[in-house]
Design a protein around this motif. Structure first.
Motif, PDB file in Angstrom:
ATOM      1  N   LEU A   3       0.836  -1.191   0.000  1.00  0.00           N
ATOM      2  CA  LEU A   3       0.000   0.000   0.000  1.00  0.00           C
ATOM      3  C   LEU A   3       0.876   1.248   0.000  1.00  0.00           C
ATOM      4  O   LEU A   3       1.961   1.259   0.592  1.00  0.00           O
ATOM      5  CB  LEU A   3      -0.914   0.009   1.227  1.00  0.00           C
ATOM      6  N   ASP A   4       0.372   2.313  -0.637  1.00  0.00           N
ATOM      7  CA  ASP A   4       1.122   3.560  -0.778  1.00  0.00           C
ATOM      8  C   ASP A   4       0.635   4.597   0.231  1.00  0.00           C
ATOM      9  O   ASP A   4      -0.570   4.850   0.334  1.00  0.00           O
ATOM     10  CB  ASP A   4       0.932   4.099  -2.196  1.00  0.00           C
ATOM     11  N   ILE A   5       1.563   5.202   0.970  1.00  0.00           N
ATOM     12  CA  ILE A   5       1.219   6.108   2.061  1.00  0.00           C
ATOM     13  C   ILE A   5       1.612   7.541   1.717  1.00  0.00           C
ATOM     14  O   ILE A   5       2.732   7.813   1.273  1.00  0.00           O
ATOM     15  CB  ILE A   5       1.940   5.703   3.372  1.00  0.00           C
ATOM     16  N   ARG A   6       0.674   8.474   1.956  1.00  0.00           N
ATOM     17  CA  ARG A   6       0.926   9.902   1.802  1.00  0.00           C
ATOM     18  C   ARG A   6       0.409  10.639   3.035  1.00  0.00           C
ATOM     19  O   ARG A   6      -0.291  10.063   3.873  1.00  0.00           O
ATOM     20  CB  ARG A   6       0.236  10.446   0.536  1.00  0.00           C
ATOM     21  N   GLN A   7       0.751  11.943   3.124  1.00  0.00           N
ATOM     22  CA  GLN A   7       0.338  12.753   4.271  1.00  0.00           C
ATOM     23  C   GLN A   7      -0.382  14.005   3.799  1.00  0.00           C
ATOM     24  O   GLN A   7       0.082  14.705   2.901  1.00  0.00           O
ATOM     25  CB  GLN A   7       1.544  13.132   5.130  1.00  0.00           C
ATOM     26  N   SER A   8      -1.532  14.288   4.412  1.00  0.00           N
ATOM     27  CA  SER A   8      -2.342  15.444   4.040  1.00  0.00           C
ATOM     28  C   SER A   8      -1.745  16.734   4.589  1.00  0.00           C
ATOM     29  O   SER A   8      -0.817  16.726   5.402  1.00  0.00           O
ATOM     30  CB  SER A   8      -3.761  15.272   4.576  1.00  0.00           C
ATOM     31  N   ALA A   9      -2.337  17.847   4.173  1.00  0.00           N
ATOM     32  CA  ALA A   9      -1.858  19.159   4.612  1.00  0.00           C
ATOM     33  C   ALA A   9      -1.966  19.328   6.120  1.00  0.00           C
ATOM     34  O   ALA A   9      -1.173  20.064   6.728  1.00  0.00           O
ATOM     35  CB  ALA A   9      -2.648  20.260   3.902  1.00  0.00           C
ATOM     36  N   ASP A  10      -2.941  18.661   6.738  1.00  0.00           N
ATOM     37  CA  ASP A  10      -3.105  18.771   8.191  1.00  0.00           C
ATOM     38  C   ASP A  10      -2.577  17.558   8.934  1.00  0.00           C
ATOM     39  O   ASP A  10      -2.932  17.310  10.083  1.00  0.00           O
ATOM     40  CB  ASP A  10      -4.573  19.045   8.552  1.00  0.00           C
ATOM     41  N   GLY A  11      -1.695  16.789   8.287  1.00  0.00           N
ATOM     42  CA  GLY A  11      -0.959  15.739   8.987  1.00  0.00           C
ATOM     43  C   GLY A  11      -1.566  14.361   8.991  1.00  0.00           C
ATOM     44  O   GLY A  11      -1.008  13.450   9.594  1.00  0.00           O
ATOM     45  N   GLY A  12      -2.705  14.171   8.309  1.00  0.00           N
ATOM     46  CA  GLY A  12      -3.309  12.845   8.265  1.00  0.00           C
ATOM     47  C   GLY A  12      -2.587  11.922   7.294  1.00  0.00           C
ATOM     48  O   GLY A  12      -2.090  12.365   6.249  1.00  0.00           O
ATOM     49  N   LEU A  13      -2.527  10.649   7.625  1.00  0.00           N
ATOM     50  CA  LEU A  13      -1.879   9.652   6.776  1.00  0.00           C
ATOM     51  C   LEU A  13      -2.948   8.888   6.006  1.00  0.00           C
ATOM     52  O   LEU A  13      -3.902   8.371   6.601  1.00  0.00           O
ATOM     53  CB  LEU A  13      -1.037   8.698   7.622  1.00  0.00           C
ATOM     54  N   PHE A  14      -2.796   8.815   4.681  1.00  0.00           N
ATOM     55  CA  PHE A  14      -3.814   8.181   3.855  1.00  0.00           C
ATOM     56  C   PHE A  14      -3.161   7.341   2.767  1.00  0.00           C
ATOM     57  O   PHE A  14      -1.943   7.397   2.559  1.00  0.00           O
ATOM     58  CB  PHE A  14      -4.745   9.234   3.245  1.00  0.00           C
ATOM     59  N   ILE A  15      -3.998   6.582   2.034  1.00  0.00           N
ATOM     60  CA  ILE A  15      -3.498   5.588   1.090  1.00  0.00           C
ATOM     61  C   ILE A  15      -3.815   6.021  -0.332  1.00  0.00           C
ATOM     62  O   ILE A  15      -4.979   6.086  -0.731  1.00  0.00           O
ATOM     63  CB  ILE A  15      -4.149   4.204   1.354  1.00  0.00           C
ATOM     64  N   LEU A  16      -2.770   6.319  -1.105  1.00  0.00           N
ATOM     65  CA  LEU A  16      -2.924   6.727  -2.505  1.00  0.00           C
ATOM     66  C   LEU A  16      -1.558   6.648  -3.174  1.00  0.00           C
ATOM     67  O   LEU A  16      -0.558   7.023  -2.568  1.00  0.00           O
ATOM     68  CB  LEU A  16      -3.455   8.167  -2.596  1.00  0.00           C
ATOM     69  N   HIS A  17      -1.525   6.227  -4.425  1.00  0.00           N
ATOM     70  CA  HIS A  17      -0.246   6.120  -5.108  1.00  0.00           C
ATOM     71  C   HIS A  17       0.189   7.413  -5.786  1.00  0.00           C
ATOM     72  O   HIS A  17       1.314   7.874  -5.607  1.00  0.00           O
ATOM     73  CB  HIS A  17      -0.279   5.005  -6.158  1.00  0.00           C
ATOM     74  N   ASP A  18      -0.680   8.025  -6.580  1.00  0.00           N
ATOM     75  CA  ASP A  18      -0.265   9.095  -7.488  1.00  0.00           C
ATOM     76  C   ASP A  18      -0.020  10.434  -6.789  1.00  0.00           C
ATOM     77  O   ASP A  18      -0.541  10.700  -5.705  1.00  0.00           O
ATOM     78  CB  ASP A  18      -1.314   9.304  -8.570  1.00  0.00           C
ATOM     79  N   ASP A  19       0.700  11.297  -7.499  1.00  0.00           N
ATOM     80  CA  ASP A  19       0.956  12.649  -7.017  1.00  0.00           C
ATOM     81  C   ASP A  19      -0.277  13.537  -7.113  1.00  0.00           C
ATOM     82  O   ASP A  19      -0.333  14.600  -6.496  1.00  0.00           O
ATOM     83  CB  ASP A  19       2.088  13.305  -7.815  1.00  0.00           C
ATOM     84  N   THR A  20      -1.242  13.144  -7.948  1.00  0.00           N
ATOM     85  CA  THR A  20      -2.498  13.888  -8.040  1.00  0.00           C
ATOM     86  C   THR A  20      -3.660  12.907  -7.883  1.00  0.00           C
ATOM     87  O   THR A  20      -3.481  11.685  -7.928  1.00  0.00           O
ATOM     88  CB  THR A  20      -2.664  14.628  -9.385  1.00  0.00           C
ATOM     89  N   LEU A  21      -4.865  13.472  -7.752  1.00  0.00           N
ATOM     90  CA  LEU A  21      -6.072  12.669  -7.555  1.00  0.00           C
ATOM     91  C   LEU A  21      -6.802  12.375  -8.863  1.00  0.00           C
ATOM     92  O   LEU A  21      -7.870  11.762  -8.848  1.00  0.00           O
ATOM     93  CB  LEU A  21      -7.014  13.401  -6.589  1.00  0.00           C
ATOM     94  N   GLU A  22      -6.226  12.761  -9.977  1.00  0.00           N
ATOM     95  CA  GLU A  22      -6.910  12.663 -11.267  1.00  0.00           C
ATOM     96  C   GLU A  22      -7.279  11.220 -11.626  1.00  0.00           C
ATOM     97  O   GLU A  22      -8.430  10.916 -11.935  1.00  0.00           O
ATOM     98  CB  GLU A  22      -6.053  13.287 -12.361  1.00  0.00           C
ATOM     99  N   ARG A  23      -6.316  10.320 -11.620  1.00  0.00           N
ATOM    100  CA  ARG A  23      -6.560   8.953 -12.102  1.00  0.00           C
ATOM    101  C   ARG A  23      -7.577   8.212 -11.256  1.00  0.00           C
ATOM    102  O   ARG A  23      -8.488   7.567 -11.785  1.00  0.00           O
ATOM    103  CB  ARG A  23      -5.234   8.162 -12.149  1.00  0.00           C
ATOM    104  N   MET A  24      -7.448   8.292  -9.942  1.00  0.00           N
ATOM    105  CA  MET A  24      -8.300   7.477  -9.070  1.00  0.00           C
ATOM    106  C   MET A  24      -9.553   8.198  -8.572  1.00  0.00           C
ATOM    107  O   MET A  24     -10.553   7.547  -8.255  1.00  0.00           O
ATOM    108  CB  MET A  24      -7.498   6.968  -7.865  1.00  0.00           C
TER     109      MET A  24
END
Length: 276
Positions: free
Chosen positions: A47-68
């Motif tokens: 699974l791919d992990i990223r961090q939101s602007a307010d510090g939340g950790l979420f699961i998404l691969h791409d640098d943008t939200l366009e594809r998914m």
């Protein structure tokens, strides 16, 4: 069983890693894709992990939200509430895939979903998040079930790792590229930190096979990707579907005991059909 103990078990079959979950019948990196991987009986889900602007950790691969998720925004610039409200497209996304009721999950949701059910490879899209992710894993008492990974095959990579704090106690996988002219030095770098696994790339499969015995004696299992987009030497999932002996079988003969794939069901069927 603990993740490290499972990988170290000499009697186990080749471990199957479901890349972004079982995504053929669910959105990739979704809770439904994780459930599919569990139902499929695979060993590990990546699974791919990223961090939101307010510090939340979420699961998404791409640098943008366009594809998914169908919006051209950078998720790191959004809040976790905004991100987790977005519905995901089916399978590997894109404009031709329909939207589903699945939404982008948080790391916490994922860890609660997998607890005691499947091992997890956490692919951090920014390695500087390692300490933050490690803290969340420990907070949820999941250190025995996940791995963290980072490059570890060069002096520069080892220097970076030496500066990380708070990741002790969580299984660590080193990543390295084995080239014929420097394979011995790469193996020595990996052996110096004794990870339980090494995610390996290579210039030739024979180069990696030549290091297998010394790594195994050091307690290090070899993980290789057959994903079409990041495989080595043409040893891809597509090629494996046409001739599994020439790809998956050849890898197992070379000492590779963990394979990450976008075709986990086919790999599982192949392993189960092999002579014991």
């Amino acid at each position: 069983m603990k993740y490290i103990d499972h990988i170290a078990d000499p009697k186990r079959a080749c471990a199957i890693v479901a890349h972004r979950g079982g995504w053929h019948h669910a959105p990739e990196n979704s809770l439904a894709a994780i459930e599919n991987a569990i139902a499929g009986g695979y060993d590990i889900v990546e699974l791919d992990i990223r961090q939101s602007a307010d510090g939340g950790l979420f699961i998404l691969h791409d640098d943008t939200l366009e594809r998914m998720a169908g919006i051209d925004r950078i998720p790191e610039e959004m809040t976790i509430a905004e991100i987790t409200s977005l519905r995901l497209r089916m399978a590997d996304g894109g404009p031709d895939q329909p939207f589903t009721t699945e939404t982008i999950p948080t790391l916490e949701q994922v860890l609660e979903t997998v607890r005691g059910r499947i091992f997890v490879d956490l692919d951090l899209k920014d390695r500087e998040m390692m300490g933050i992710v490690a803290a969340k894993v420990k907070e949820l008492d999941m250190a025995d079930q996940v791995d963290l990974k980072a490059p570890a095959g060069t002096p520069e990579a080892l220097s970076w790792l030496a500066g990380q704090r708070g990741i002790d106690g969580i299984p660590f996988m080193g990543m390295a590229f084995f080239r014929e002219e420097s394979a011995d030095r790469t193996a020595e770098a990996i052996l110096s930190i004794r990870p339980f696994m090494c995610e390996a790339k290579f210039d030739r499969l024979e180069t990696l096979a030549g290091q297998h015995q010394r790594l195994r004696e050091g307690g290090i299992s070899l993980w290789v990707n057959t994903l079409d987009q990041v495989s080595c030497c043409g040893l891809t999932d597509s090629a494996a579907l046409a001739d599994p002996d020439a790809v998956w079988g050849r890898m197992m003969a070379a000492g590779i005991s963990v394979i990450q794939t976008d075709q986990p069901a086919a790999l599982k069927a192949y392993i189960e059909a092999r002579p014991k």
